[in-house]
Design a protein around this motif. Structure first.
Motif, PDB file in Angstrom:
ATOM      1  N   ASP A   1       0.851  -1.188   0.000  1.00 19.04           N
ATOM      2  CA  ASP A   1       0.000   0.000   0.000  1.00 19.04           C
ATOM      3  C   ASP A   1       0.891   1.244   0.000  1.00 19.04           C
ATOM      4  N   GLY A   2       0.280   2.397   0.122  1.00 22.03           N
ATOM      5  CA  GLY A   2       1.046   3.638   0.252  1.00 22.03           C
ATOM      6  C   GLY A   2       1.725   4.096  -1.025  1.00 22.03           C
ATOM      7  N   HIS A   3       2.857   4.783  -0.850  1.00 17.50           N
ATOM      8  CA  HIS A   3       3.504   5.457  -1.976  1.00 17.50           C
ATOM      9  C   HIS A   3       4.151   4.501  -2.970  1.00 17.50           C
ATOM     10  N   GLN A   4       4.281   3.216  -2.618  1.00 15.24           N
ATOM     11  CA  GLN A   4       4.884   2.267  -3.567  1.00 15.24           C
ATOM     12  C   GLN A   4       3.902   1.802  -4.637  1.00 15.24           C
ATOM     13  N   GLN A   5       2.627   2.054  -4.449  1.00 14.97           N
ATOM     14  CA  GLN A   5       1.635   1.518  -5.374  1.00 14.97           C
ATOM     15  C   GLN A   5       1.822   1.979  -6.826  1.00 14.97           C
ATOM     16  N   PRO A   6       2.071   3.260  -7.076  1.00 11.34           N
ATOM     17  CA  PRO A   6       2.265   3.666  -8.480  1.00 11.34           C
ATOM     18  C   PRO A   6       3.442   2.961  -9.144  1.00 11.34           C
ATOM     19  N   HIS A   7       4.533   2.715  -8.376  1.00 15.44           N
ATOM     20  CA  HIS A   7       5.695   2.020  -8.933  1.00 15.44           C
ATOM     21  C   HIS A   7       5.331   0.578  -9.307  1.00 15.44           C
ATOM     22  N   VAL A   8       4.611  -0.098  -8.403  1.00 18.36           N
ATOM     23  CA  VAL A   8       4.235  -1.486  -8.670  1.00 18.36           C
ATOM     24  C   VAL A   8       3.272  -1.550  -9.844  1.00 18.36           C
ATOM     25  N   ARG A   9       2.354  -0.623  -9.893  1.00 19.10           N
ATOM     26  CA  ARG A   9       1.400  -0.592 -11.007  1.00 19.10           C
ATOM     27  C   ARG A   9       2.137  -0.430 -12.336  1.00 19.10           C
ATOM     28  N   LYS A  10       3.148   0.427 -12.353  1.00 21.01           N
ATOM     29  CA  LYS A  10       3.909   0.668 -13.574  1.00 21.01           C
ATOM     30  C   LYS A  10       4.614  -0.611 -14.037  1.00 21.01           C
ATOM     31  N   ILE A  11       5.183  -1.360 -13.092  1.00 20.55           N
ATOM     32  CA  ILE A  11       5.873  -2.605 -13.443  1.00 20.55           C
ATOM     33  C   ILE A  11       4.879  -3.644 -13.950  1.00 20.55           C
ATOM     34  N   LEU A  12       3.729  -3.761 -13.263  1.00 22.12           N
ATOM     35  CA  LEU A  12       2.716  -4.731 -13.699  1.00 22.12           C
ATOM     36  C   LEU A  12       2.221  -4.389 -15.103  1.00 22.12           C
ATOM     37  N   ASP A  13       2.010  -3.102 -15.353  1.00 19.90           N
ATOM     38  CA  ASP A  13       1.567  -2.672 -16.692  1.00 19.90           C
ATOM     39  C   ASP A  13       2.623  -3.039 -17.737  1.00 19.90           C
ATOM     40  N   ALA A  14       3.881  -2.799 -17.403  1.00 21.48           N
ATOM     41  CA  ALA A  14       4.955  -3.115 -18.345  1.00 21.48           C
ATOM     42  C   ALA A  14       5.051  -4.609 -18.617  1.00 21.48           C
ATOM     43  N   ALA A  15       4.701  -5.410 -17.607  1.00 17.24           N
ATOM     44  CA  ALA A  15       4.751  -6.872 -17.760  1.00 17.24           C
ATOM     45  C   ALA A  15       3.508  -7.416 -18.448  1.00 17.24           C
ATOM     46  N   GLY A  16       2.532  -6.552 -18.697  1.00 16.45           N
ATOM     47  CA  GLY A  16       1.298  -7.005 -19.332  1.00 16.45           C
ATOM     48  C   GLY A  16       0.356  -7.718 -18.388  1.00 16.45           C
ATOM     49  N   ILE A  17       0.505  -7.471 -17.085  1.00 18.40           N
ATOM     50  CA  ILE A  17      -0.371  -8.091 -16.080  1.00 18.40           C
ATOM     51  C   ILE A  17      -1.429  -7.065 -15.681  1.00 18.40           C
ATOM     52  N   SER A  18      -2.666  -7.351 -15.955  1.00 19.67           N
ATOM     53  CA  SER A  18      -3.713  -6.388 -15.615  1.00 19.67           C
ATOM     54  C   SER A  18      -4.064  -6.491 -14.133  1.00 19.67           C
ATOM     55  N   ILE A  19      -4.419  -5.363 -13.568  1.00 19.52           N
ATOM     56  CA  ILE A  19      -4.880  -5.319 -12.182  1.00 19.52           C
ATOM     57  C   ILE A  19      -5.879  -4.180 -12.078  1.00 19.52           C
ATOM     58  N   GLU A  20      -6.995  -4.447 -11.440  1.00 21.90           N
ATOM     59  CA  GLU A  20      -8.066  -3.453 -11.339  1.00 21.90           C
ATOM     60  C   GLU A  20      -8.107  -2.832  -9.944  1.00 21.90           C
ATOM     61  N   ASP A  21      -8.369  -1.534  -9.917  1.00 22.52           N
ATOM     62  CA  ASP A  21      -8.558  -0.812  -8.650  1.00 22.52           C
ATOM     63  C   ASP A  21      -7.303  -0.845  -7.776  1.00 22.52           C
ATOM     64  N   TYR A  22      -6.155  -0.613  -8.391  1.00 23.42           N
ATOM     65  CA  TYR A  22      -4.887  -0.546  -7.658  1.00 23.42           C
ATOM     66  C   TYR A  22      -3.992   0.500  -8.315  1.00 23.42           C
ATOM     67  N   PRO A  23      -3.698   1.587  -7.639  1.00 25.79           N
ATOM     68  CA  PRO A  23      -4.155   2.009  -6.321  1.00 25.79           C
ATOM     69  C   PRO A  23      -5.658   2.232  -6.300  1.00 25.79           C
ATOM     70  N   SER A  24      -6.256   2.119  -5.125  1.00 25.93           N
ATOM     71  CA  SER A  24      -7.698   2.199  -4.985  1.00 25.93           C
ATOM     72  C   SER A  24      -8.109   3.466  -4.241  1.00 25.93           C
ATOM     73  N   ALA A  25      -8.982   4.244  -4.851  1.00 26.48           N
ATOM     74  CA  ALA A  25      -9.475   5.451  -4.182  1.00 26.48           C
ATOM     75  C   ALA A  25     -10.369   5.108  -3.000  1.00 26.48           C
ATOM     76  N   SER A  26     -11.000   3.946  -3.038  1.00 25.27           N
ATOM     77  CA  SER A  26     -11.907   3.549  -1.954  1.00 25.27           C
ATOM     78  C   SER A  26     -11.214   2.743  -0.868  1.00 25.27           C
ATOM     79  N   GLY A  27      -9.916   2.478  -1.024  1.00 22.82           N
ATOM     80  CA  GLY A  27      -9.200   1.690  -0.024  1.00 22.82           C
ATOM     81  C   GLY A  27      -9.434   0.195  -0.155  1.00 22.82           C
TER      82      GLY A  27
END
Length: 468
Positions: A253-279
């Motif tokens: 969670d926290g400030h690392q989420q955008p970094h992890v999302r970027k790596i997952l996107d680059a790897a072609g792994i989809s993930i929904e609602d991450y980071p999540s505005a609703s927690g």
């Protein structure tokens, strides 16, 4: 000199207003303060420091500070384990209202204290308040329980990785929004003015205390909220509802989420609602047979070690701290993700005339060296490896820079650019190691070919993304 410990975070705004009315003259006490140590402009005999709230009762108990402000929850967390601590609650300040609840998942079979008490199998209790959690279990006479200390995000754990959590919330309605149900209110709390008992005997604190007493607003009980238990959100099912060969992945969670999302996107792994505005702590993951939960990076190594997760993305610094405490832990690093670079450094105050650790040893002489850090096990290993002799580790929960020079001789801290260290008039005298984000795994939890294949698939996709 009157020494005051003041909170950052949730109590800062109301405390600042109260102390301004009380004319303490603490101009440096403000949100996002750049400097944690400052003096009163109206009282030359008063100095103050900003701490993480959890550290304040400890600092008063050991006599480093005379007065402080913190929530009664953190005070109780200390005194429930150390009831003879030298701390006195002086006054309820009337703000910072909240409660500690013992809660279970909204559909858990443990829907009451009686149901919990009757259980003969192991009850897992997760909490940022491990001492209060243990006292709760003992008072309830649970027959078989274990306590999982956390850094935060306790609401993410039920029902699959803990049966019960103890966590702070304003109301039961706030719990319901996280699909939790209160089975007991463990503690009501507000902000308190507290004092070191020996300081009260030996120093004249009357002026500071009376000025606060004269300016406490009449506390008005908040209106009771209508508690509406909403149906479960459209989130992923818990690990309990999944096949045994499901790979359980922890993402930060926290400030690392955008970094992890970027790596997952680059790897072609989809993930929904991450980071999540609703927690949302259970985002949907784009590979069948892999389920995700979002927790604190600091908690991941122990959670992977105890089998609650198979994979996790955390920092090598936290993995190292875990392995120093548990050298035979079944957790290992699988992949360096090459982001989140920091270095772990030994830090002293600029006024200390030393340039390296050897000179600091000589400077401290035969007296006890105090080492403040969030990385308690790394600090202990570092001190032993370097033969520091008589030393003491001072655990902290943030704002560690505030501890130098009065409350510690050295910090073990992480830094990216060194800017924060320089801004607090500190200097680096040694570098312990460098750390980046990494994927960790429990090598004992891979019990099926399907599970192993899914883990390898994720690792290979991440590797290709890093090589691209």
């Amino acid at each position: 000199m009157l020494r005051v410990a003041l909170p950052k975070g949730r109590l800062l705004g109301d405390t600042k207003t109260l102390l301004e009315k009380s004319q303490w003259g603490l101009d440096g006490y403000m949100d996002k303060a750049k400097i944690y140590c400052f003096k009163s402009v109206s009282n030359p005999k008063m100095s103050a420091k900003i701490f993480h709230e959890k550290d304040i009762p400890i600092q008063l108990a050991i006599g480093n500070y005379d007065l402080g402000v913190c929530g009664a929850d953190w005070l109780t967390e200390l005194t429930s384990r150390y009831p003879s601590s030298n701390i006195i609650k002086l006054k309820n300040l009337g703000y910072g209202h909240g409660a500690l609840y013992a809660a279970t998942a909204i559909n858990s079979r443990y829907d009451s204290l009686a149901a919990l008490s009757a259980c003969t199998t192991r009850i897992r209790i997760a909490s940022e308040y491990p001492n209060i959690a243990e006292a709760f279990a003992m008072q309830l006479r649970l027959k078989n329980f274990s306590i999982f200390p956390l850094w935060g995000s306790a609401e993410a754990y039920p029902p699959d990785t803990a049966e019960v959590v103890i966590l702070p919330r304003k109301s039961e309605a706030d719990l319901a929004k996280k699909n939790l149900r209160s089975i007991a209110k463990v503690l009501d709390f507000k902000a308190y003015l507290i004092a070191n008992s020996q300081s009260l005997e030996k120093k004249d604190l009357s002026g500071a205390i009376s000025s606060v007493m004269a300016n406490i607003s009449q506390y008005i009980e908040p209106k009771a909220e209508d508690i509406k238990i909403e149906p479960l959100n459209a989130c992923q099912p818990s690990f309990l509802d999944m096949p045994d060969d499901t790979v359980r992945l922890a993402l930060p969670d926290g400030h690392q989420q955008p970094h992890v999302r970027k790596i997952l996107d680059a790897a072609g792994i989809s993930i929904e609602d991450y980071p999540s505005a609703s927690g949302n702590h259970r985002p949907a993951f784009g590979i069948n047979g892999i389920a995700v939960k979002v927790i604190r990076p600091q908690d991941m190594p122990i959670q992977v070690a105890n089998g609650n997760f198979d994979l996790a993305i955390t920092g090598r610094d936290w993995l190292t701290d875990h392995l120093y405490q548990f050298p035979t832990s079944p957790v290992k690093e699988l992949l360096d993700l090459k982001y989140g670079w920091v270095k772990l450094v030994a830090v002293v105050h600029n006024d200390v005339p030393v340039a390296n650790l050897e000179e600091l040893k000589n400077y401290c002489g035969n007296r006890e060296m105090r080492i403040a850090s969030e990385y308690t096990n790394i600090s202990d290993f570092y001190a032993r490896s370097n033969h520091l002799g008589h030393y003491r580790i001072v655990p902290t929960w943030g704002a560690t820079e505030a501890f130098l020079p009065e409350d510690a001789d050295m910090l073990v801290e992480n830094t990216e650019t060194g800017g924060t260290i320089a801004r607090h008039n500190l200097k680096i005298i040694d570098t312990l190691f460098e750390s980046t984000a990494c994927v960790i795994a429990n090598y004992q939890s891979v019990v099926s070919a399907a599970k192993s294949e899914r883990i390898n698939k994720v690792i290979n996709m991440l590797k290709k993304a890093l090589e691209a």
